[in-house]
Motif scaffolding. Structure first.
Motif, PDB file in Angstrom:
ATOM      1  N   SER A 109       0.830  -1.209   0.000  1.00 61.88           N
ATOM      2  CA  SER A 109       0.000   0.000   0.000  1.00 61.88           C
ATOM      3  C   SER A 109       0.861   1.254   0.000  1.00 61.88           C
ATOM      4  CB  SER A 109      -0.932  -0.005   1.223  1.00 61.88           C
ATOM      5  OG  SER A 109      -1.829  -1.089   1.160  1.00 61.88           O
ATOM      6  N   THR A 112       2.439   1.697  -3.480  1.00 62.50           N
ATOM      7  CA  THR A 112       1.434   2.186  -4.426  1.00 62.50           C
ATOM      8  C   THR A 112       1.127   3.659  -4.198  1.00 62.50           C
ATOM      9  OG1 THR A 112       0.435  -0.021  -4.509  1.00 62.50           O
ATOM     10  CG2 THR A 112      -0.910   1.819  -5.286  1.00 62.50           C
ATOM     11  N   SER A 116       1.983   6.456  -7.004  1.00 63.44           N
ATOM     12  CA  SER A 116       0.779   7.104  -7.535  1.00 63.44           C
ATOM     13  C   SER A 116       0.832   8.611  -7.313  1.00 63.44           C
ATOM     14  CB  SER A 116      -0.472   6.534  -6.870  1.00 63.44           C
ATOM     15  OG  SER A 116      -0.649   5.175  -7.176  1.00 63.44           O
ATOM     16  N   ALA A 138      -1.155  -0.182  -9.210  1.00 60.69           N
ATOM     17  CA  ALA A 138      -1.636  -1.019  -8.108  1.00 60.69           C
ATOM     18  C   ALA A 138      -1.002  -2.405  -8.157  1.00 60.69           C
ATOM     19  CB  ALA A 138      -3.159  -1.143  -8.158  1.00 60.69           C
ATOM     20  N   THR A 142       2.086  -4.170  -5.523  1.00 59.17           N
ATOM     21  CA  THR A 142       2.000  -5.405  -4.729  1.00 59.17           C
ATOM     22  C   THR A 142       3.345  -6.114  -4.619  1.00 59.17           C
ATOM     23  OG1 THR A 142       1.441  -6.811  -6.639  1.00 59.17           O
ATOM     24  CG2 THR A 142      -0.388  -5.773  -5.466  1.00 59.17           C
ATOM     25  N   ILE A 369      -5.145  -7.012  -5.582  1.00 61.52           N
ATOM     26  CA  ILE A 369      -5.639  -6.297  -6.767  1.00 61.52           C
ATOM     27  C   ILE A 369      -6.974  -6.855  -7.252  1.00 61.52           C
ATOM     28  CG2 ILE A 369      -3.364  -5.573  -7.565  1.00 61.52           C
ATOM     29  CD1 ILE A 369      -3.536  -7.912  -9.638  1.00 61.52           C
ATOM     30  N   THR A 376      -4.240  -2.527  -2.645  1.00 61.82           N
ATOM     31  CA  THR A 376      -3.511  -1.565  -3.478  1.00 61.82           C
ATOM     32  C   THR A 376      -4.407  -0.978  -4.562  1.00 61.82           C
ATOM     33  OG1 THR A 376      -2.688  -3.323  -4.945  1.00 61.82           O
ATOM     34  CG2 THR A 376      -1.296  -2.715  -3.075  1.00 61.82           C
ATOM     35  N   LEU A 377      -5.416  -1.736  -4.989  1.00 64.64           N
ATOM     36  CA  LEU A 377      -6.365  -1.236  -5.983  1.00 64.64           C
ATOM     37  C   LEU A 377      -7.111  -0.016  -5.440  1.00 64.64           C
ATOM     38  CD1 LEU A 377      -7.082  -2.288  -8.843  1.00 64.64           C
ATOM     39  CD2 LEU A 377      -9.081  -3.387  -7.836  1.00 64.64           C
ATOM     40  N   ALA A 380      -4.618   3.015  -5.182  1.00 62.66           N
ATOM     41  CA  ALA A 380      -4.353   3.618  -6.492  1.00 62.66           C
ATOM     42  C   ALA A 380      -5.555   4.410  -6.989  1.00 62.66           C
ATOM     43  CB  ALA A 380      -3.988   2.529  -7.499  1.00 62.66           C
TER      44      ALA A 380
END
Length: 427
Positions: A109, A112, A116, A138, A142, A369, A376-377, A380
């Motif tokens: 996290s 990311t 980002s 994302a 990971t 993800i 992480t999705l 992001a």
């Protein structure tokens, strides 16, 4: 066992946070079995009374200090000088930067969020597809959970009494195998994406050299941490503490970006994240101890061995099960809840526990993800200021890359075991 299992699924279904599901379910099971409640406190404390777990807050803190101290920015600047002249350069820079930072942060996290925050403004300015970019970042983020120093590898090692050094080495090749696939996706997307993806600058050896020199102090952090652990100079916990000190010194006295006044706030933030993780670890320790007392791992292993004769079929079943389970469950919780059962069953098939643990962690990484709770999705999407549903629509090809690598490391064990064996961790 009925009280333990029923409590777990009921509280999970009604939306109780997973950190409390473990503890409350264990409390109900202990109470229904007429055991002294003090056993919960004893097992909770015993689960946290491990020196290696101290690596987690230190690596989290080091990752946050990297961002504040300018180390991450110098790494991204170097990656841009290296790849800024190719089609889809910003996407490729995001992948490479995420990979390099992964070797220092230990947190998917955090990785990311950092990449980002730096890359998304430029991606938007150049009119790149923001949703695809977020999905790619994302996925690359990971890698911090499989490339050492991975917080998840530390957890699975402590929980299952496995060598952290062996796990760290085992995660290197699987993590690096993902990178070419993501770079190819970036190039393929950019190839048909329009003029905005064409290179806007030419390659400059002078710029590459200058950004590399600026990035050397930041890049050296990964060498110090990994080299110290693998050479036996540091334990993982000591390496994490060294990483914090090194990051402060470089951020303050080399780059000059780190203000000492912000360090207390960063420490508090890292402490907050650590507290949440430790509640999970303590509660899961009590839960797993009760499962062991009831003989669940042995029952599962025995049932699998009676039903499934081939270790390769067993690994396929595990992959499918964990892939599905990783969608609704947070990855760390999955490691804490299921890894003891899976690893013990794998040993019954004659599989190396380091191999099984690495495959398990890689499955957990894929869970970061996959909707609806990909960690992480979400990070992001939030940083990109886009709906999670829009980013999710572009996750399928990155997910496919991760799944191909998962199959490779599952059925070619040497991709996982070669480095630990070469280093003398395995016979």
């Amino acid at each position: 066992m009925i009280a333990l299992g029923a409590g777990f699924f009921i509280f999970l279904l009604i939306g109780v946070p997973i950190a409390f599901v473990f503890g409350i379910s264990a409390l109900i099971a202990v109470w229904s079995a007429d055991l002294p409640l003090v056993v919960i406190a004893h097992r909770f404390y015993a689960g946290l009374n491990d020196f290696t777990l101290m690596a987690i807050p230190f690596f989290l803190l080091a990752g946050m200090l990297m961002d504040e101290g300018g180390l991450s920015k110098r790494i991204i600047d170097f990656a841009h000088a290296l790849l800024g002249w190719v089609t889809g350069s910003l996407l490729m820079v995001s992948v490479i930067a995420s990979t390099v930072i992964a070797a220092m942060s230990g947190s998917g996290s955090a990785d990311t969020a950092v990449v980002s925050a730096v890359m998304q403004p430029e991606l938007k300015r150049r009119n790149y597809n923001v949703d695809f970019s977020a999905a790619l970042i994302a996925t690359a983020g990971t890698l911090a959970q499989i490339i050492p120093p991975s917080m998840m590898l530390v957890l699975i090692g402590v929980l299952n009494n496995l060598s952290i050094g062996a796990l760290f080495l085992a995660g290197i090749i699987p993590g690096l195998l993902v990178v070419p696939g993501l770079l190819f996706l970036a190039w393929w997307h950019a190839r048909s994406g329009g003029e905005q993806y064409r290179a806007t600058e030419s390659f400059s050896l002078a710029k590459l050299g200058s950004t590399f020199l600026y990035a050397v102090p930041a890049l050296s952090l990964g060498v110090i941490v990994s080299g110290g652990i693998f050479s036996g100079m540091f334990t993982p916990t000591e390496a994490a503490a060294v990483a914090v000190l090194y990051t402060i010194l470089i951020g303050k006295f080399v780059y000059g970006d780190l203000r000492l006044s912000v360090i207390p706030g960063i420490i508090l933030k890292a402490g907050g994240f650590t507290a949440g993780i430790m509640i999970l670890v303590g509660g899961a320790t009590v839960f797993n101890w009760l499962m062991a007392v009831e003989g669940l791992p042995d029952m599962v292993a025995g049932w699998l061995q009676a039903t499934v004769s081939s270790p390769w079929t067993f690994l396929l079943i595990v992959n499918i099960f964990l892939m599905i389970f990783g969608m609704p469950m947070e990855s760390i919780a999955m490691v804490l809840l299921l890894s003891p059962v899976v690893i013990q069953a794998g040993i019954g098939y004659g599989l190396d526990p380091i191999h099984v643990a690495t495959v398990f962690v890689f499955n957990s990484v894929i869970g970061m993800i996959t909707p609806p709770f990909g960690g992480t999705l979400f990070v992001a999407a939030i940083v990109a200021k886009r709906p999670i549903s829009a980013v999710t629509r572009h996750i399928y090809w990155p997910w496919a890359v991760m799944t191909v690598v998962l199959l490779l490391i599952t059925y070619i064990p040497e991709l996982v075991l070669a480095l630990p064996r070469t280093a003398g961790f395995l016979k």
